[in-house]
Enzyme design. Structure first.
Site, PDB file in Angstrom:
ATOM      1  N   TYR A  80      23.680   7.527   9.183  1.00  8.17           N
ATOM      2  CA  TYR A  80      22.374   8.050   9.588  1.00  8.17           C
ATOM      3  C   TYR A  80      21.899   9.068   8.555  1.00  8.17           C
ATOM      4  CZ  TYR A  80      18.587   9.701  12.517  1.00  8.17           C
ATOM      5  OH  TYR A  80      17.340  10.014  12.992  1.00  8.17           O
ATOM      6  N   PHE A 132      -7.423  -0.050  -1.266  1.00  6.47           N
ATOM      7  CA  PHE A 132      -6.614  -1.102  -0.666  1.00  6.47           C
ATOM      8  C   PHE A 132      -6.792  -0.948   0.848  1.00  6.47           C
ATOM      9  CE2 PHE A 132      -2.716  -2.922   1.119  1.00  6.47           C
ATOM     10  CZ  PHE A 132      -2.869  -4.199   0.633  1.00  6.47           C
ATOM     11  N   THR A 133      -6.726  -2.058   1.570  1.00  7.53           N
ATOM     12  CA  THR A 133      -7.056  -2.028   3.014  1.00  7.53           C
ATOM     13  C   THR A 133      -6.339  -0.917   3.780  1.00  7.53           C
ATOM     14  OG1 THR A 133      -5.349  -3.697   3.351  1.00  7.53           O
ATOM     15  CG2 THR A 133      -7.629  -4.473   3.233  1.00  7.53           C
ATOM     16  N   ASP A 223      -0.849   4.823  -6.876  1.00  4.27           N
ATOM     17  CA  ASP A 223      -0.284   3.781  -6.017  1.00  4.27           C
ATOM     18  C   ASP A 223       0.393   2.785  -6.958  1.00  4.27           C
ATOM     19  OD1 ASP A 223       0.259   1.495  -4.557  1.00  4.27           O
ATOM     20  OD2 ASP A 223      -1.587   1.577  -3.377  1.00  4.27           O
ATOM     21  N   LYS A 266       6.439  -5.122  -2.467  1.00  4.16           N
ATOM     22  CA  LYS A 266       5.883  -5.773  -3.652  1.00  4.16           C
ATOM     23  C   LYS A 266       6.759  -5.479  -4.857  1.00  4.16           C
ATOM     24  CE  LYS A 266       2.191  -5.846  -0.953  1.00  4.16           C
ATOM     25  NZ  LYS A 266       1.192  -4.809  -1.059  1.00  4.16           N
ATOM     26  N   ARG A 389      -9.997 -12.506   1.370  1.00  6.45           N
ATOM     27  CA  ARG A 389     -10.244 -11.138   0.913  1.00  6.45           C
ATOM     28  C   ARG A 389     -11.745 -11.031   0.685  1.00  6.45           C
ATOM     29  NH1 ARG A 389      -5.568  -7.755   1.593  1.00  6.45           N
ATOM     30  NH2 ARG A 389      -6.623  -8.100   3.539  1.00  6.45           N
ATOM     31  N   PHE A 455      -8.928  -8.133  10.213  1.00  2.76           N
ATOM     32  CA  PHE A 455      -8.534  -9.383   9.552  1.00  2.76           C
ATOM     33  C   PHE A 455      -7.154  -9.845   9.957  1.00  2.76           C
ATOM     34  CE2 PHE A 455      -5.581  -7.555   6.467  1.00  2.76           C
ATOM     35  CZ  PHE A 455      -6.009  -6.238   6.370  1.00  2.76           C
TER      36      PHE A 455
HETATM   37  C1  LIG Z   1       0.706  -3.847  -0.180  1.00  2.96           C
HETATM   38  C2  LIG Z   1       0.101  -2.665  -0.743  1.00  2.96           C
HETATM   39  C3  LIG Z   1       0.091  -1.461  -0.020  1.00  2.96           C
HETATM   40  C4  LIG Z   1       0.655  -1.348   1.387  1.00  2.96           C
HETATM   41  O1  LIG Z   1       2.023  -1.625   1.420  1.00  2.96           O
HETATM   42  P1  LIG Z   1       2.758  -2.227   2.718  1.00  2.96           P
HETATM   43  O2  LIG Z   1       4.194  -2.208   2.331  1.00  2.96           O
HETATM   44  O3  LIG Z   1       2.226  -3.585   2.966  1.00  2.96           O
HETATM   45  O4  LIG Z   1       2.473  -1.297   3.850  1.00  2.96           O
HETATM   46  C5  LIG Z   1      -0.505  -0.371  -0.626  1.00  2.96           C
HETATM   47  N1  LIG Z   1      -1.060  -0.457  -1.849  1.00  2.96           N
HETATM   48  C6  LIG Z   1      -1.062  -1.585  -2.561  1.00  2.96           C
HETATM   49  C7  LIG Z   1      -1.694  -1.625  -3.918  1.00  2.96           C
HETATM   50  C8  LIG Z   1      -0.496  -2.734  -2.036  1.00  2.96           C
HETATM   51  O5  LIG Z   1      -0.534  -3.875  -2.759  1.00  2.96           O
END
Ligand SMILES: *Cc1c(COP(=O)(O)O)cnc(C)c1O
Length: 482
Positions: A80, A132-133, A223, A266, A389, A455
């Site tokens: 933990y 980003f969304t 990011d 990613k 998208r 979406f």
């Molecule tokens: C996918 C993504 C996110 C969000 O990440 P999750 O692991 O899906 O929550 C943030 N910024 C970018 C550029 C992304 O491609």
């Protein structure tokens, strides 16, 4: 850089890895695909993968792991607190991203939640190259607003601009001056701007943004979810960085940012994420939110096995052979689509191919969601699942009025190292057929519209009987082919 040329003169990407574990795929008949897309409310997010042949929805959590990652998962240390796996992760962050402090989070949006809650006050503006969304949703959630400051030509879909992800520096200065420094929480730069077709920014641009951040005393947040490929494209496209290694380029990028966060789904593994900083006072500002929302500070809601995989995966982002595979396959897919006259975002970016649904389905009004309709139609005739998208991925304003998206795209993601060249050829073949029969595709309307991130789970229906017409034409042309 290592390039393989074919005697035949053909320009095709060559897989520099071999497949050692396989998963059976299901290419179900078109009748079943029709039922499946109806059951899914014409929303590809709601399909069950037992009805999907090639899953090109996303590259999130769907990339192939390396043998070294899988091996590392067996060594995971279940604890933990104080798990050795976490310290390997932290060391990898320090070595690859050159940030000393790491806050682990369960995925990228969790980092966005923590960052937004810590640094954004209601009414604040967050200048950025593009949203980003999930980043946008978390900013809105705490009462912030965004200012998207791409160059005007970045939204021209077919272009030769190698760095459409660049911030327009004049717009950035204007935004800061007009809103007042005190109302800016931070500047957000997204590596390989996801929603405009995975388009990178240049190092020169990031350096310019850093200068502005210094001049006004504003924090710069990167990011880095797609940093490996952005770095690769800097090496390919920016003269000054041609001779540098990916490692040098990645470090130069992260050194320019005060805070780096990423989705490991990613970047390096299949789960997880992280917030990475060098300044201890920034670390302390966010620290308390990790146990509150994520988990203890040495796991942050990620399983220890995934943590091991992230640590190895981060180091593998320095391997040009591994990183180049995905951009090369994408380049091939985009180039071939372009040659066939199918409207697609150029130059090729990262993540996948982005089909310009606005011109593919010119006859469908934007209020009837051309990108959503194209995603549903393409699944129906091929079993390939892409992602809308466009306006469905957008939101409504305070008055409930639909905000029409700047661009309508069908994204066909290429998860890293997952698909073969013949599968890419199938994608091309079926999309070409659909393009030749595009006038058969009709619009969609909502039957169920969730208020946040609609979406994902929204339900829609066709505005006419167009799916049946497509099925009929498909059978006429393909006979008993799947
Ligand atoms: C996918 C993504 C996110 C969000 O990440 P999750 O692991 O899906 O929550 C943030 N910024 C970018 C550029 C992304 O491609």
């Amino acid at each position: 850089m290592s390039k393989v040329k074919f005697y035949s003169g053909e320009d095709i990407p060559l897989e520099l890895h071999k497949v050692r574990v396989v998963q059976k795929l299901h290419l179900v008949p078109i009748e079943r695909r029709l039922n499946a897309i109806e059951e899914a409310g014409f929303n590809t997010f709601r399909l069950n993968t037992k009805d999907v042949y090639l899953d090109m929805l996303t590259d999130s959590g769907t990339n192939a792991m390396s043998d070294n990652q899988v091996a590392a998962m067996f060594q995971a240390d279940d604890a933990y607190a104080g798990s050795q796996s976490f310290y390997k992760y932290q060391q990898a962050v320090e070595d690859v991203l050159e940030k000393k402090y790491l806050l682990p989070v369960h995925q990228g949006r969790a980092a966005e939640n923590v960052i937004s809650r810590t640094f954004i006050k209601p009414g604040n503006i967050i200048p950025m190259n593009y949203h980003f969304t999930t980043a946008l949703a978390h900013i809105l959630e705490v009462g912030g607003k965004i200012a998207e400051l791409l160059h005007d030509d970045a939204l021209i879909l077919q272009s030769t601009n190698p760095f459409k992800g660049n911030i327009d520096i004049d717009k950035l200065v204007k935004c800061i001056e007009e809103n007042g420094v005190e109302n800016i929480s931070f500047i957000r730069m997204e590596a390989s701007t996801n929603l405009i077709g995975g388009q990178p920014f240049s190092m020169a641009n990031l350096m310019d943004v850093r200068q502005i951040a210094d001049k006004y005393g504003i924090m710069l947040i990167l990011d880095a979810s797609l940093i490996g490929e952005n770095a690769y494209l800097i090496k390919e496209r920016e003269q000054a960085w041609k001779e540098n290694s990916l490692g040098d380029i990645i470090k130069a990028m992260t050194d320019l940012a005060d805070l780096v966060y990423f989705s490991a789904r990613k970047l390096s593994s299949s789960r997880g994420g992280g917030i990475c900083i060098n300044r201890k006072e920034l670390y302390y500002k966010m620290e308390a939110l990790i146990p509150l929302y994520e988990g203890f500070l040495t796991y942050g809601g990620i399983s220890v096995r995934e943590i091991e995989a992230i640590a190895v995966g981060l180091r593998e982002t320095l391997d040009e052979t591994m990183i180049s595979q995905s951009p090369k396959f994408i380049e091939h897919l985009v180039t071939e689509l372009d040659k066939k006259g199918i409207p697609v975002v150029t130059p090729p970016g990262v993540l996948g191919a982005h089909v310009d649904a606005g011109s593919f389905c010119q006859h469908i009004p934007q209020t009837e969601y051309p990108a959503g309709a194209l995603a549903a139609a393409y699944y129906l005739i091929s079993g390939v699942r892409g992602m809308e998208r466009g306006t469905i991925s957008s939101v409504r304003d305070e008055n409930g009025v639909e905000i029409l998206a700047n661009i309508e795209l069908l994204r066909l993601a290429l998860p890293r190292r997952v698909f073969t060249l013949s599968q890419v050829k199938y994608v091309l073949d079926r999309l070409t057929w659909l393009y030749d029969n595009r006038e058969l595709i009709g619009g969609l309307r909502f039957t169920y519209e969730p208020p946040v991130l609609r979406f994902f789970m929204g339900g829609l229906e066709p505005t006419s009987n167009w799916p049946a017409r497509l099925v009929e034409k498909f059978k006429k042309d393909f006979g008993d082919s799947l």
